[in-house]
Design a protein around this motif. Sequence first.
Motif: not given
Length: 144
Positions: A16, A73-74, A77, A80-81, A106-108, A110-111, A114
Amino acid sequence: MERTKAITFFLLRVVSGLLFLQAGGMKIFDWFGGIPAEFGGHPAMWSQTWTGGVLEFYGGVAILLGLCTRPVAFVLSGEMAVAYFQFHQPNESWPIQNHGEPAVLFCFIFLLFSATGPGAWSLDEILAKRRAAAPEPYNSVDLE
């Protein structure tokens, strides 16, 4: 089984981070030919695209290494949102229609990092172990 989970989590983090830093490198360093002219070409410094590229490149490096993973990561995320809802979702309703699948994934991913941290094989873990093993600093107030 735990070793298999650790290896898989490590690979997810490294891949990632590597993919994400490439996307940033394309935007800010013109890697892989840069952004094509029909999509605006090389972004101006401090533009939204340039800022996104900086977050993607340096954030991708941090994720790859497992350094400051939770806060990085937060932020990624959230980036990406924003990317999904600003650039993909207005075109069509579903990610498969608007080509937003990478942004959603990627959003999820990284979530997940996080929430869980980087895993056992990371710089964050190495630094935490060093801090735990370091002797307590001398504190003259505790003398009784």
